[in-house]
Write a protein that holds these residues in place. Structure first.
Motif, mmCIF file in Angstrom:
data_model
loop_
_atom_site.group_PDB
_atom_site.id
_atom_site.type_symbol
_atom_site.label_atom_id
_atom_site.label_comp_id
_atom_site.label_asym_id
_atom_site.label_seq_id
_atom_site.Cartn_x
_atom_site.Cartn_y
_atom_site.Cartn_z
ATOM 1 N N LEU A 25 -37.371 59.029 -28.348
ATOM 2 C CA LEU A 25 -38.781 58.907 -27.963
ATOM 3 C C LEU A 25 -39.461 60.259 -28.130
ATOM 4 O O LEU A 25 -39.330 61.149 -27.299
ATOM 5 N N ILE A 50 -46.732 70.268 -17.590
ATOM 6 C CA ILE A 50 -45.767 70.677 -18.624
ATOM 7 C C ILE A 50 -44.957 71.870 -18.141
ATOM 8 O O ILE A 50 -43.740 71.936 -18.337
ATOM 9 N N LEU A 105 -41.224 56.670 -18.034
ATOM 10 C CA LEU A 105 -42.067 57.795 -18.421
ATOM 11 C C LEU A 105 -43.429 57.303 -18.932
ATOM 12 O O LEU A 105 -44.481 57.804 -18.545
ATOM 13 N N ILE A 130 -36.616 76.271 -25.486
ATOM 14 C CA ILE A 130 -36.000 75.432 -26.516
ATOM 15 C C ILE A 130 -34.695 76.087 -26.987
ATOM 16 O O ILE A 130 -33.681 75.423 -27.185
ATOM 17 N N MET A 160 -40.903 72.195 -17.645
ATOM 18 C CA MET A 160 -40.093 73.288 -18.174
ATOM 19 C C MET A 160 -39.209 73.877 -17.077
ATOM 20 O O MET A 160 -38.065 74.226 -17.324
ATOM 21 N N VAL A 186 -29.490 67.263 -26.902
ATOM 22 C CA VAL A 186 -30.597 67.002 -25.986
ATOM 23 C C VAL A 186 -31.059 65.583 -26.284
ATOM 24 O O VAL A 186 -31.449 65.279 -27.403
ATOM 25 N N THR A 187 -30.968 64.715 -25.273
ATOM 26 C CA THR A 187 -31.314 63.321 -25.537
ATOM 27 C C THR A 187 -32.267 62.796 -24.478
ATOM 28 O O THR A 187 -32.601 63.495 -23.528
ATOM 29 N N GLY A 188 -32.678 61.568 -24.665
ATOM 30 C CA GLY A 188 -33.429 60.830 -23.642
ATOM 31 C C GLY A 188 -34.679 61.554 -23.180
ATOM 32 O O GLY A 188 -35.453 62.074 -23.979
ATOM 33 N N VAL A 189 -34.834 61.564 -21.867
ATOM 34 C CA VAL A 189 -36.041 62.119 -21.267
ATOM 35 C C VAL A 189 -36.180 63.611 -21.596
ATOM 36 O O VAL A 189 -37.278 64.103 -21.858
ATOM 37 N N TYR A 190 -35.059 64.315 -21.620
ATOM 38 C CA TYR A 190 -35.113 65.743 -21.938
ATOM 39 C C TYR A 190 -35.742 65.971 -23.305
ATOM 40 O O TYR A 190 -36.601 66.827 -23.479
ATOM 41 N N PRO A 213 -27.660 72.579 -22.375
ATOM 42 C CA PRO A 213 -28.572 71.448 -22.562
ATOM 43 C C PRO A 213 -29.009 70.818 -21.243
ATOM 44 O O PRO A 213 -29.983 70.096 -21.207
ATOM 45 N N LEU A 241 -42.544 62.576 -28.038
ATOM 46 C CA LEU A 241 -43.896 62.677 -27.484
ATOM 47 C C LEU A 241 -44.653 63.775 -28.205
ATOM 48 O O LEU A 241 -45.616 64.324 -27.686
ATOM 49 N N SER A 274 -37.708 63.978 -24.937
ATOM 50 C CA SER A 274 -39.128 63.621 -24.909
ATOM 51 C C SER A 274 -39.949 64.787 -24.375
ATOM 52 O O SER A 274 -40.992 65.137 -24.924
ATOM 53 N N ILE A 275 -39.467 65.403 -23.304
ATOM 54 C CA ILE A 275 -40.221 66.503 -22.705
ATOM 55 C C ILE A 275 -40.275 67.697 -23.650
ATOM 56 O O ILE A 275 -41.307 68.357 -23.774
ATOM 57 N N MET A 276 -39.185 67.950 -24.345
ATOM 58 C CA MET A 276 -39.194 69.082 -25.263
ATOM 59 C C MET A 276 -40.176 68.847 -26.410
ATOM 60 O O MET A 276 -40.871 69.768 -26.842
ATOM 61 N N LEU A 324 -37.114 55.938 -20.315
ATOM 62 C CA LEU A 324 -38.208 56.240 -21.248
ATOM 63 C C LEU A 324 -39.415 55.353 -20.975
ATOM 64 O O LEU A 324 -40.559 55.807 -21.042
ATOM 65 N N LEU A 347 -42.044 78.758 -24.054
ATOM 66 C CA LEU A 347 -41.621 77.433 -24.507
ATOM 67 C C LEU A 347 -40.547 77.557 -25.578
ATOM 68 O O LEU A 347 -39.540 76.855 -25.552
ATOM 69 N N GLN A 377 -42.814 67.127 -26.202
ATOM 70 C CA GLN A 377 -44.154 67.301 -25.636
ATOM 71 C C GLN A 377 -44.486 68.789 -25.513
ATOM 72 O O GLN A 377 -45.588 69.219 -25.830
ATOM 73 N N ALA A 378 -43.488 69.562 -25.082
ATOM 74 C CA ALA A 378 -43.718 71.001 -24.972
ATOM 75 C C ALA A 378 -44.020 71.604 -26.342
ATOM 76 O O ALA A 378 -44.846 72.502 -26.472
ATOM 77 N N MET A 379 -43.367 71.067 -27.379
ATOM 78 C CA MET A 379 -43.599 71.577 -28.731
ATOM 79 C C MET A 379 -45.060 71.391 -29.133
ATOM 80 O O MET A 379 -45.712 72.331 -29.596
#
Lengths: 540, 249, 395
Positions: free
Chosen positions: C74, A471, A343, A520, A475, C157-161, A527, C76, C163-165, A340, A516, C167-169
């Motif tokens: 985390l 982004i 990142l 999700i 994805m 869904v944890t960690g970096v995944y 996952p 984003l 965070s990216i989700m 993290l 998107l 951000q996508a939201m």
């Protein structure tokens, strides 16, 4: 003004000639006649002009073309003093028949010969008829096209004559279509002729076929309707199929772009478990490298312009790979095991790179040109395919295959796969994981640079270029899973095609939002993406 | 096999594969209430995978896993299984390093686990007494306010055993409890586990043969995902197959 | 039971912090309204608004800290919750304009008249009532966080995944709010507000009141956060942050704990957004920019995550820096911000407050603290001992 009586006489003569010339046998004889007719245009009324135009057309002589074109374009002038008719273009005068330049004659007054729309249409048809016989295939093709658009019954004899003499298949198809369309629209054509015309129109009138048939439907006699309707339905069916194919093509094209942008991200994520937020900036750097290469070539060796991309590709790879290795050695190495924080730090790097490029090159879009072999488009059935998109698809495939080979056939690839699957074990086996990390990062960044070269051909080159793709790339990685390039390929293509299929129904923005949301929901089921590594090692 | 209803833990024909590698191969195990079972076996025999399946971390491809003779564990997740009364100590001691010994035990203490209950939880005197008692048992009283990260490896093992006690489970799965302990600590641990096994079921996985001897209980040897031999330690260690695959000649 | 929890929340540090915030809530408006300009302690109006803005950011950073610093999530996408709260407030303020807009339409906001809309869309109904808008400020971010978190945490869904989700939201919401036909003013957002609760929005007294409300809300947020992190739930959150799967084996429903923290945090962010909009006078889709959400993370990191006071200090300091840089050296701001990201993650992982607390502890001898991550190796993302007890492949 002194010459007025003479001019009137000339006009009368010309009109007489014109009336005679409407006879079926077209006069092929004479520069003199043409010269007189053209000169007569100088003082003619609109109605008289109409007659002169049809007379000129009837001569069938290609040398009338310049004057007719100039007349339609409003470039034909008459000298108020001498009565001479000239073509004026960019302040230069030309003779309307010989097309030779004439020296300006003092400061005499020139008046434009006025035309109206109906006359312009006549001129267009007349020119079409003339050019139908041109020795140049392209000219004949465009003439046939304009006849198809004009649908004037007057053209019919001309067309039939041209069809009989035509040697080129494509041109003849177009002429046949024009003839069929004209017949379909003629009130006095026989039923049989019209019936025969319908399939010709449907097959060869291109995208307008349905419109033409629909227009014909409203005036067609009862007996013809079923066959016209059937043809329209057939065209609609074809169009739906081609539309779908076009969507698939757009999707593949978008998918290739996504693949190029995401594949480097996927391998660094797979091997190192870190997300490089500066990946988009690597793409941007690749695009700017292309810009710089093109600028240098433009200034020092313009002849090499068509090779600019070939020069930019290795350079972009090197530049971005080097930047990537510096980032890995300078920052990411220090944050090992803290994905993290990595990142966040790479996000910081992306801000710095963006601002650096903005400071050096300015915030505006830069012009990156397509080399000649990448510009333009061609048609394949009902598809329009631009060369730039096609080359990017090809390029993406080449990069994908090359990367596959690197991973499967080289020592570095073997080490990278080992580290992806189990870092500790790989390290215990004597693989220098820091070296693998740096190389992986360099490779991933280098591929981003290549993606930048490709993107410079279809997108604006600006400091924000990378942000637009990052982004979507994430994805792709989330959807495709890591540790397997095929996952990235399937992910990129699926997202690309899904996007382009949703766009017509939902609009571009909503399509993106839908994608998107779908992702999700998708990660509910998987996952770790489509092609996730299995086993206990990955569940950290 | 025997009647399921009397068992605390019942595994029948459990198989699981990872990417083609068969970690468990028709494994069948029965543990009765208030019974201790010691499991030995070479690396890769499937001991830890067996624990993963019992605690809900891994789903078996095939086979039956029952708790208390009736609850199908393959349908439940880790939290639900833990709340049924199955406690697990991991091979590598996993305690909450950034929290004190006391907080580690408080987290483990058998209390309602839902969000609001934990938000408004206040420790009462009996809870405190229980934790003090456990601290005494695992000899960490003096270090109760230290961060778990500052403990030695052996102390972390003890802390984790303490957390197991605080959970008050019906079945304890104990993976290599004495790794990193001194000889005297090992002896103490064996005593403690035997004590626990008077009222609860305990499954111990261990490589230390003298420790297993101290446990003085039924022993099972696993190899390649299934049971190789079963009986007293002497019977098992005399088994030629066990000698072949695990103990060595 | 609840009073006990609140009392526990008010440890020494929290009491000090709440006290200081309450003093600020009174002192700055007083300095603006009671002391005439020219006097030494006069506070200019622009300072009131500027610091009001900073305090809104502080609430947002504290909200992020609750999930990131204390629970290891985390996000984003916290800017999205902030913006949603802001839009709910903005919709109320739009309806308050009434017929004073350019087109003088009594019910329809100007942009709707401009787009030839005939009537108010259903989702704009009720926003003329302050109480309704305030409920929406809480509900809209809360429900979004609940649904998103439910889906994400349930499927682990944890960690970096994750965070990216997130951000996508926020990116998806950004695209959505840019659309004119969403009915939120498109590109331009909502602006030209006239009054709030009948008070003119530009008036010095209104601004001071808004500032005081923001400071009090921040104090309340501090109390709520310390109540959570000092409870047993706080310990469970820290356990999840450090060793998620171990916590699960203890019988805790990790997904619900995370969902609780995420939802509470989103609501706090929404309230911060609602306080922000009347003070800056505009809300537009730019607030959904992923870059904004990441900036919140750096405020929290600079101040010190896993502490209550850290994010507040971080938010105020970084934004003061931003105000200075963007005014004086606009070209350098992104360099400075980018450098800050790198510097803090590498050299100051515990932030200002965490590092200071460490010196303090070392100076005063060993004392234990269970909230701040111990050292860089045992940061929130990966504990010293791997969260997974079995990092080897199948044995």
């Amino acid at each position: 003004m002194r010459f007025r009586p003479l001019q009137l006489l000339m006009l009368a003569l010309a009109l007489a000639c014109g009336l005679l010339a409407t006879a079926p046998s077209r006069a092929q004889d004479g520069g003199a006649d043409i010269g007189a007719l053209v000169r007569a245009m100088g003082e003619a009324s609109l109605r008289e002009l109409q007659a002169i135009v049809s007379d000129l057309a009837a001569t069938g002589d290609p040398s009338v073309t310049p004057s007719l074109e100039a007349l339609a374009a409003g470039n034909l002038y008459v000298n108020d003093e001498t009565g001479a008719v000239v073509i004026m273009q960019r302040n230069r005068m030309y003779d309307p028949v010989s097309e030779e330049e004439i020296a300006p004659v003092g400061d005499t007054d020139l008046s434009r010969i006025r035309v109206n729309n109906s006359l312009r249409r006549d001129i267009g048809t007349a020119l079409g008829g003339l050019t139908l016989m041109s020795p140049n295939t392209a000219t004949r093709m465009s003439a046939a096209r304009s006849m198809l658009a004009a649908r004037s019954p007057d053209n019919l004899p001309l067309l039939e004559e041209a069809i009989a003499e035509e040697t080129d298949d494509a041109v003849r198809r177009m002429m046949n279509a024009a003839r069929a369309v004209t017949i379909l629209g003629m009130p006095d054509a026989s039923l049989e002729e019209k019936r025969a015309a319908i399939p010709v129109v449907a097959q060869s009138a291109g995208r307008e076929a349905a419109t033409i048939l629909n227009a014909a439907l409203s005036t067609a006699p009862e007996e013809l309707r079923p066959s016209i309707e059937a043809s329209i339905a057939g065209i609609e069916r074809d169009r739906a199929v081609w539309g779908a194919a076009q969507n698939v093509w757009f999707g593949i094209s978008l998918g290739s772009v996504l693949l190029l942008a995401a594949i480097g991200l996927a391998i660094t994520f797979g091997v190192m478990g870190v997300i490089n937020m500066a990946h988009g900036e690597m793409v941007m750097l690749g695009a700017y490298t292309t810009f710089v290469v093109q600028e240098v070539i433009r200034q020092s060796a313009p002849g090499l312009f068509d090779y600019s991309l070939a020069i930019a590709l290795p350079l972009a790879f090197l530049v971005t790979a080097l930047v990537g290795i510096c980032i890995e050695r300078g920052v990411i190495r220090l944050l090992y095991g803290r994905p993290l924080e990595t990142l966040l730090a790479t996000w910081g790097i992306s801000l710095i790179l963006q601002q650096a490029v903005r400071s050096i090159f300015g915030p505006t879009n830069k012009m990156v040109s397509n080399p000649s072999w990448m510009s333009g488009a061609f048609e394949l059935g009902g598809l329009t395919i631009t060369w730039s998109r096609l080359w990017i698809v090809v390029f993406a495939i080449v990069v994908f295959v090359a990367l596959l080979l690197v991973l499967k056939r080289t020592a570095l690839g073997l080490q990278m796969r080992a580290v992806t699957q189990n870092r500790r074990m790989a390290s215990a086996m004597g693989i220098r994981t820091p070296f693998v990390d740096a190389m992986t990062f360099g490779l991933g960044s280098g591929i981003a640079g290549l993606a930048g070269v490709a993107l410079s051909q279809i997108d604006n080159v600006s400091p924000n270029l990378g942000q637009g793709y990052i982004i979507d790339s994430f994805m792709v990685v989330v959807f495709g899973g890591v540790g397997n390039l095929w996952g990235t390929l399937v992910g990129a293509m699926t997202l690309g095609i899904a996007n382009k299929f949703l766009e017509p129904y939902a609009g571009a923005v909503l399509a993106k939002i839908l994608i998107l949301v779908l992702i999700i929901l998708f990660i509910q089921r998987r996952p770790r993406g489509l092609f996730a590594l299995k086993g206990r090692a990955v569940e950290q | 096999m025997a009647d399921k209803t009397d068992t605390m833990l019942y595994l029948d024909g459990v198989s699981v594969s990872f990417d083609g590698f068969r970690a468990l191969n028709g494994l069948s195990i029965i543990v009765y209430p208030a019974e201790m079972l010691a499991i030995i076996g070479p690396n890769g025999a499937g001991k830890t995978t067996m624990m993963d399946i019992i605690t809900g971390k891994t789903r078996p491809d095939d086979g039956e896993v029952l708790f208390d003779g009736r609850t199908d564990l393959t349908q439940l997740d880790e939290a639900a299984i833990a709340n049924l009364g199955i406690g697990r100590k991991f091979q590598k001691p996993t305690v909450f390093e950034n929290q004190t010994v006391w907080d580690n035990l408080e987290l483990a203490l058998k209390k309602p686990r839902n969000v609001l209950a934990t938000l408004f939880y206040a420790m009462d005197a009996s809870d405190r007494a229980r934790l003090d008692e456990i601290l005494e048992t695992v000899r960490l009283t003096a270090r109760k306010n230290d961060l778990a990260a500052d403990l030695s490896h052996g102390q972390k093992q003890w802390l984790e055993i303490g957390m197991l006690l605080a959970q008050d489970p019906k079945l304890l799965l104990v993976d290599e409890p004495v790794a990193g302990m001194t000889d005297s600590e090992t002896v103490e641990t064996a005593k403690l586990l035997k004590d626990i096994a008077r009222t609860r079921s305990v499954v111990v996985v261990e490589h230390d043969m003298s420790f297993v001897r101290d446990l003085d209980t039924r022993v099972m040897c696993l190899a390649e995902g299934s049971v190789l031999a079963e009986g007293s330690l002497d019977q098992v260690s005399a088994n030629p197959k066990v000698i072949e695959s695990y103990l060595g000649r | 039971m609840i009073t006990q929890a609140i009392l526990r929340a008010l440890d020494k540090k929290a009491i000090w912090l709440v006290g200081i915030l309450l003093v600020i809530a009174i002192a700055i408006p007083a300095g603006n309204l009671l002391i005439p300009p020219g006097q030494p302690f006069h506070v200019p109006a622009y300072i009131v608004t500027l610091f009001g803005k900073y305090l809104c950011y502080a609430i947002l950073a504290l909200a992020l800290d609750l999930v990131w610093g204390y629970c290891g999530i985390l996000s984003l996408g916290h800017g999205a919750f902030f913006a949603l709260g802001g839009y709910a407030m903005g919709m109320y303020l739009m309806r308050q304009i009434g017929d004073r807009g350019v087109y003088a339409n009594p019910t329809l906001p100007d942009f709707m008249v401009f787009l030839n809309w005939r009537e108010l869309p259903w989702y704009w109904q009720g926003f003329d009532q302050f109480w309704f808008a305030m409920i929406m400020v809480v509900l809209v971010p809360g429900i979004l966080a609940f649904v998103f978190g439910f889906l994400a945490f349930r499927s682990r869904v944890t960690g970096v995944y994750l965070s990216i989700m997130t951000q996508a939201m926020t990116f998806a919401l950004l695209l959505a709010f840019f659309r004119n036909d969403m009915g939120f003013g498109g590109n331009n957002g909502l602006t030209d507000f006239k009054e709030i609760l009948g008070f003119p929005i530009q008036a010095a007294s209104t601004r001071s009141a808004l500032f005081a409300a923001t400071a009090v809300t921040l104090a309340l947020s501090v109390i709520v956060c310390s109540m959570i992190v000092n409870s047993k739930l706080g310990k469970v959150m820290a356990a999840i942050r450090d060793a998620e799967s171990r916590t699960r084996f203890l019988g805790y429903r990790v997904e619900y704990v995370k969902l609780f923290a995420f939802t509470v945090s989103a609501i706090m962010a929404g309230i911060a957004g609602a306080l922000y909009v009347p003070q800056v006078g505009i809300i537009n889709p730019g607030e959904f920019e992923p870059a904004n959400s990441i900036e919140v993370v750096i405020w929290t990191a600079v101040g010190g995550r896993g502490t209550i006071v850290g994010p507040i200090i971080g938010a105020v300091l970084v934004n003061m820096g931003k105000s200075y840089f963007t005014g004086a050296l606009p070209d350098l701001w992104l360099f400075a911000l980018g450098g800050l990201f790198i510097f803090v993650t590498i050299f100051l992982p515990k932030g200002i407050v965490g590092t200071f607390a460490q010196w303090w502890r070392q100076a005063r001898g060993p004392r234990r603290d269970n909230t701040t991550p111990r050292d860089t190796g045992a940061s929130a993302d990966r504990p010293l001992v791997a969260a997974d007890p079995q990092p080897k492949p199948a044995e």
